[in-house]
Design a protein around this motif. Structure first.
Motif, PDB file in Angstrom:
ATOM      1  N   ALA A 206       0.862  -1.181   0.000  1.00 19.42           N
ATOM      2  CA  ALA A 206       0.000   0.000   0.000  1.00 19.42           C
ATOM      3  C   ALA A 206       0.897   1.228   0.000  1.00 19.42           C
ATOM      4  O   ALA A 206       1.763   1.370   0.864  1.00 19.42           O
ATOM      5  CB  ALA A 206      -0.917  -0.002   1.222  1.00 19.42           C
ATOM      6  N   LEU A 207       0.705   2.079  -0.986  1.00 13.19           N
ATOM      7  CA  LEU A 207       1.592   3.219  -1.195  1.00 13.19           C
ATOM      8  C   LEU A 207       0.794   4.505  -1.137  1.00 13.19           C
ATOM      9  O   LEU A 207      -0.242   4.642  -1.800  1.00 13.19           O
ATOM     10  CB  LEU A 207       2.280   3.082  -2.559  1.00 13.19           C
ATOM     11  CG  LEU A 207       3.238   4.188  -2.984  1.00 13.19           C
ATOM     12  CD1 LEU A 207       4.428   4.282  -2.023  1.00 13.19           C
ATOM     13  CD2 LEU A 207       3.724   3.937  -4.413  1.00 13.19           C
ATOM     14  N   CYS A 208       1.293   5.456  -0.354  1.00 11.93           N
ATOM     15  CA  CYS A 208       0.636   6.756  -0.218  1.00 11.93           C
ATOM     16  C   CYS A 208       1.707   7.835  -0.351  1.00 11.93           C
ATOM     17  O   CYS A 208       2.461   8.111   0.593  1.00 11.93           O
ATOM     18  CB  CYS A 208      -0.076   6.835   1.136  1.00 11.93           C
ATOM     19  SG  CYS A 208      -1.491   7.953   1.185  1.00 11.93           S
ATOM     20  N   LEU A 209       1.815   8.427  -1.552  1.00 13.00           N
ATOM     21  CA  LEU A 209       2.876   9.397  -1.835  1.00 13.00           C
ATOM     22  C   LEU A 209       2.498  10.774  -1.288  1.00 13.00           C
ATOM     23  O   LEU A 209       1.387  11.263  -1.543  1.00 13.00           O
ATOM     24  CB  LEU A 209       3.115   9.512  -3.341  1.00 13.00           C
ATOM     25  CG  LEU A 209       3.631   8.273  -4.069  1.00 13.00           C
ATOM     26  CD1 LEU A 209       3.872   8.605  -5.539  1.00 13.00           C
ATOM     27  CD2 LEU A 209       4.907   7.733  -3.436  1.00 13.00           C
ATOM     28  N   PRO A 210       3.410  11.423  -0.564  1.00 13.41           N
ATOM     29  CA  PRO A 210       3.109  12.752  -0.029  1.00 13.41           C
ATOM     30  C   PRO A 210       3.185  13.810  -1.125  1.00 13.41           C
ATOM     31  O   PRO A 210       3.902  13.655  -2.114  1.00 13.41           O
ATOM     32  CB  PRO A 210       4.212  12.958   1.016  1.00 13.41           C
ATOM     33  CG  PRO A 210       5.376  12.192   0.459  1.00 13.41           C
ATOM     34  CD  PRO A 210       4.778  10.982  -0.227  1.00 13.41           C
ATOM     35  N   SER A 211       2.451  14.906  -0.941  1.00 17.49           N
ATOM     36  CA  SER A 211       2.494  16.003  -1.898  1.00 17.49           C
ATOM     37  C   SER A 211       3.459  17.098  -1.466  1.00 17.49           C
ATOM     38  O   SER A 211       3.625  18.096  -2.165  1.00 17.49           O
ATOM     39  CB  SER A 211       1.091  16.599  -2.069  1.00 17.49           C
ATOM     40  OG  SER A 211       0.572  17.011  -0.817  1.00 17.49           O
ATOM     41  N   THR A 212       4.107  16.901  -0.338  1.00 18.05           N
ATOM     42  CA  THR A 212       5.021  17.904   0.199  1.00 18.05           C
ATOM     43  C   THR A 212       6.328  17.252   0.636  1.00 18.05           C
ATOM     44  O   THR A 212       6.344  16.064   0.992  1.00 18.05           O
ATOM     45  CB  THR A 212       4.376  18.639   1.388  1.00 18.05           C
ATOM     46  OG1 THR A 212       5.318  19.530   1.977  1.00 18.05           O
ATOM     47  CG2 THR A 212       3.911  17.644   2.446  1.00 18.05           C
ATOM     48  N   VAL A 213       7.407  18.034   0.633  1.00 20.41           N
ATOM     49  CA  VAL A 213       8.698  17.518   1.107  1.00 20.41           C
ATOM     50  C   VAL A 213       8.828  17.664   2.617  1.00 20.41           C
ATOM     51  O   VAL A 213       9.773  17.141   3.219  1.00 20.41           O
ATOM     52  CB  VAL A 213       9.878  18.254   0.413  1.00 20.41           C
ATOM     53  CG1 VAL A 213       9.842  18.041  -1.086  1.00 20.41           C
ATOM     54  CG2 VAL A 213       9.859  19.756   0.742  1.00 20.41           C
ATOM     55  N   SER A 214       7.892  18.343   3.240  1.00 21.16           N
ATOM     56  CA  SER A 214       8.028  18.662   4.672  1.00 21.16           C
ATOM     57  C   SER A 214       7.534  17.559   5.594  1.00 21.16           C
ATOM     58  O   SER A 214       7.830  17.575   6.791  1.00 21.16           O
ATOM     59  CB  SER A 214       7.279  19.963   4.980  1.00 21.16           C
ATOM     60  OG  SER A 214       5.902  19.847   4.680  1.00 21.16           O
ATOM     61  N   ALA A 215       6.766  16.601   5.081  1.00 19.15           N
ATOM     62  CA  ALA A 215       6.248  15.513   5.917  1.00 19.15           C
ATOM     63  C   ALA A 215       6.184  14.241   5.092  1.00 19.15           C
ATOM     64  O   ALA A 215       5.843  14.280   3.905  1.00 19.15           O
ATOM     65  CB  ALA A 215       4.876  15.874   6.474  1.00 19.15           C
ATOM     66  N   PRO A 216       6.505  13.097   5.702  1.00 26.14           N
ATOM     67  CA  PRO A 216       6.551  11.850   4.922  1.00 26.14           C
ATOM     68  C   PRO A 216       5.177  11.253   4.663  1.00 26.14           C
ATOM     69  O   PRO A 216       4.252  11.417   5.445  1.00 26.14           O
ATOM     70  CB  PRO A 216       7.378  10.921   5.820  1.00 26.14           C
ATOM     71  CG  PRO A 216       7.085  11.391   7.206  1.00 26.14           C
ATOM     72  CD  PRO A 216       6.938  12.888   7.093  1.00 26.14           C
ATOM     73  N   GLY A 217       5.092  10.535   3.538  1.00 28.45           N
ATOM     74  CA  GLY A 217       3.966   9.655   3.286  1.00 28.45           C
ATOM     75  C   GLY A 217       4.271   8.302   3.898  1.00 28.45           C
ATOM     76  O   GLY A 217       5.112   8.173   4.797  1.00 28.45           O
ATOM     77  N   VAL A 218       3.623   7.251   3.380  1.00 27.37           N
ATOM     78  CA  VAL A 218       3.779   5.957   4.039  1.00 27.37           C
ATOM     79  C   VAL A 218       3.692   4.831   3.022  1.00 27.37           C
ATOM     80  O   VAL A 218       2.980   4.910   2.017  1.00 27.37           O
ATOM     81  CB  VAL A 218       2.691   5.792   5.142  1.00 27.37           C
ATOM     82  CG1 VAL A 218       1.288   5.852   4.549  1.00 27.37           C
ATOM     83  CG2 VAL A 218       2.899   4.521   5.932  1.00 27.37           C
ATOM     84  N   LEU A 219       4.457   3.780   3.290  1.00 25.88           N
ATOM     85  CA  LEU A 219       4.445   2.553   2.490  1.00 25.88           C
ATOM     86  C   LEU A 219       4.243   1.384   3.437  1.00 25.88           C
ATOM     87  O   LEU A 219       5.012   1.190   4.387  1.00 25.88           O
ATOM     88  CB  LEU A 219       5.769   2.403   1.742  1.00 25.88           C
ATOM     89  CG  LEU A 219       6.054   1.063   1.047  1.00 25.88           C
ATOM     90  CD1 LEU A 219       5.024   0.775  -0.035  1.00 25.88           C
ATOM     91  CD2 LEU A 219       7.465   1.067   0.456  1.00 25.88           C
ATOM     92  N   PHE A 220       3.180   0.605   3.192  1.00 20.98           N
ATOM     93  CA  PHE A 220       2.904  -0.593   3.970  1.00 20.98           C
ATOM     94  C   PHE A 220       3.223  -1.831   3.127  1.00 20.98           C
ATOM     95  O   PHE A 220       2.884  -1.884   1.948  1.00 20.98           O
ATOM     96  CB  PHE A 220       1.421  -0.684   4.360  1.00 20.98           C
ATOM     97  CG  PHE A 220       0.948   0.345   5.336  1.00 20.98           C
ATOM     98  CD1 PHE A 220       1.118   0.160   6.704  1.00 20.98           C
ATOM     99  CD2 PHE A 220       0.306   1.485   4.899  1.00 20.98           C
ATOM    100  CE1 PHE A 220       0.659   1.101   7.609  1.00 20.98           C
ATOM    101  CE2 PHE A 220      -0.161   2.437   5.788  1.00 20.98           C
ATOM    102  CZ  PHE A 220       0.015   2.240   7.150  1.00 20.98           C
TER     103      PHE A 220
END
Length: 434
Positions: free
Chosen positions: A222-236
């Motif tokens: 499961a991949l959730c790409l962030p739209s900002t460089v200031s906070a991470p998204g997540v990969l499960f």
């Protein structure tokens, strides 16, 4: 049978039964492994990396950032091969791994069947050995996903370590996978973003990372790409549940629609069937091959010229009240805007082969290029491109995506912003597992 022996047997059987029952009832506290995903804007295109721990052979560990590539056939990173490594034998801040011999089956398998397909790359040879080992190593071809240039790496036995999760919290306990990866020299990553020194293969290849997942974690990412460089998204890695703040009681899987994954010859990537692109009830049919590729490298959705022209024409009509602007490459349709004023435009819907609809909202269709100019974030891929559509990362951002290899299906949420959350809202605070 003597009474004492009968009692002894009853006690033993009861003990064994209780033991088996305890084993059968054991359920791990985690359902997935989890790593943060960072966005990078310091390369030629926006790119995304996953932070993962790679081990030294001498049991020390080092965290490194791997470029996320859902098309790559195997993992490769900045490391060196050593044989018979003793404590302190590995150079500081350099992952060291065991080599794969050219005589092993896995070497032939990676080279001939599960490798990078690039006719411009030179053939590999078995002319290198490691001092004190005496056997030939296993050079393999690697291709820089950013620049497309060829290189060589040496196949190895690796270990990657991730934190475990129940989808809501991150536990202090870890989950290790043992893929065949490859060691490449440091200069191979010069085109990568700063501090990114590897490629994480998340494709369908049997040598990509998902193939090495084992129970209780299933072969699903499961991949959730962030739209900002200031906070991470997540990969499960593994199945849900998946929770994002502030709605910690809402499992994101309830927001997903699913469509079948389509196999494509000569590719380990992911493809779905798109029949049409719909803009404000007007349908633009995808004629011929409807296979649409999903890419974590292409920054924007690319359309074959005949489809692109109709999309531009239709989108221009439904946005005719917005003042146009001179286009800025690589975009063909741009609008005049003012600072801090965001556009609101109709959704662009991908009409899928099974009747499902993937809606692309304003946040994923309009790119703010300058303070005064915004552009439709779709690009012309040319008239002779093999695939009619390649969906890029700008359209992925703040969408929750599931690549379910167990069931050969693709799950998508459309924009999480409409649900008042985002990919940057997973809680990475560590807690102890039970």
């Amino acid at each position: 049978m003597p009474l004492l022996l009968q009692l002894t047997l009853i006690i033993v059987v009861a003990f064994l039964s209780h033991g088996h029952e305890s084993i059968a009832q054991y359920v791990p506290s985690y359902t997935s492994a989890v790593v943060p995903v960072n966005k990078h804007n310091d390369a030629v295109i926006p790119l995304y990396s996953a932070a993962i721990t790679a081990t030294y052979i001498n049991t020390q560990t080092l965290k490194a950032n791997f470029l996320i590539d859902i098309d790559a056939p195997f993992n490769w990173h900045d490391c060196i091969l050593q044989w018979n490594i003793y404590p302190d034998g590995c150079p500081a801040n350099t992952p060291c791994t065991y080599p794969v011999s050219c005589e092993e089956y896995v070497c032939t398998d990676v080279r001939t069947t599960h490798t990078y397909e690039n006719p411009t790359c030179p053939p590999v040879t078995n002319d290198s050995t490691l001092p004190g080992w005496g056997y030939c190593t296993c050079p393999v071809t690697v291709v820089d996903p950013v620049m497309g240039s060829c290189g060589q790496a040496l196949l190895d036995y690796d270990e990657f370590i991730m934190k475990t999760s129940n989808g809501r919290n991150v536990f202090t306990s870890t989950y290790s996978v043992y893929p065949n990866a490859a060691c490449a020299p440091s200069w191979s990553f010069e085109s990568f973003p700063t501090n990114v020194s590897g490629v994480m293969a998340l494709s369908t290849s049997p040598h990509a990372l998902p193939a090495y997942l084992f129970q209780p974690i299933k072969r699903s990412i499961a991949l959730c790409l962030p739209s900002t460089v200031s906070a991470p998204g997540v990969l499960f890695f593994g199945t849900g549940p998946y929770y994002l703040l502030p709605q910690s009681d809402l499992d994101v899987t309830s927001l997903l629609s699913y469509t079948p994954l389509i196999k494509h010859p000569d590719s380990f990537g992911y493809f779905i069937g798109v029949n049409a692109i719909v803009i404000k009830k007007r349908s633009i049919d995808v004629l011929g091959n409807a296979s649409t590729k999903l890419s974590t490298i292409d920054p924007y959705t690319t359309l074959r010229t005949d489809i692109y022209k109709w999309v531009i024409r239709r989108f221009s009509m439904v946005t005719k009240r917005i003042p146009p602007s001179k286009s800025i490459a690589p975009f063909g349709l741009c609008f005049s805007t003012f600072s801090n004023v965001s556009l609101k435009v109709p959704d662009i819907d991908f009409s899928l082969q099974d009747g499902k609809k993937w809606s692309i909202s304003t946040a994923n269709s309009i790119k703010q290029v300058t303070n005064d100019v915004s552009c439709l974030a779709f690009v012309d891929g040319g008239a002779t491109t093999e695939l009619p559509i390649v969906i890029g990362t700008f359209q992925f951002e703040d969408n929750f995506l599931v690549f379910d290899l167990e069931n050969s299906s693709f799950g998508f949420s459309s924009s999480l912003l409409r649900k008042h959350t985002s990919c940057a809202n997973f809680n990475f605070t560590l807690i102890s597992s039970h």
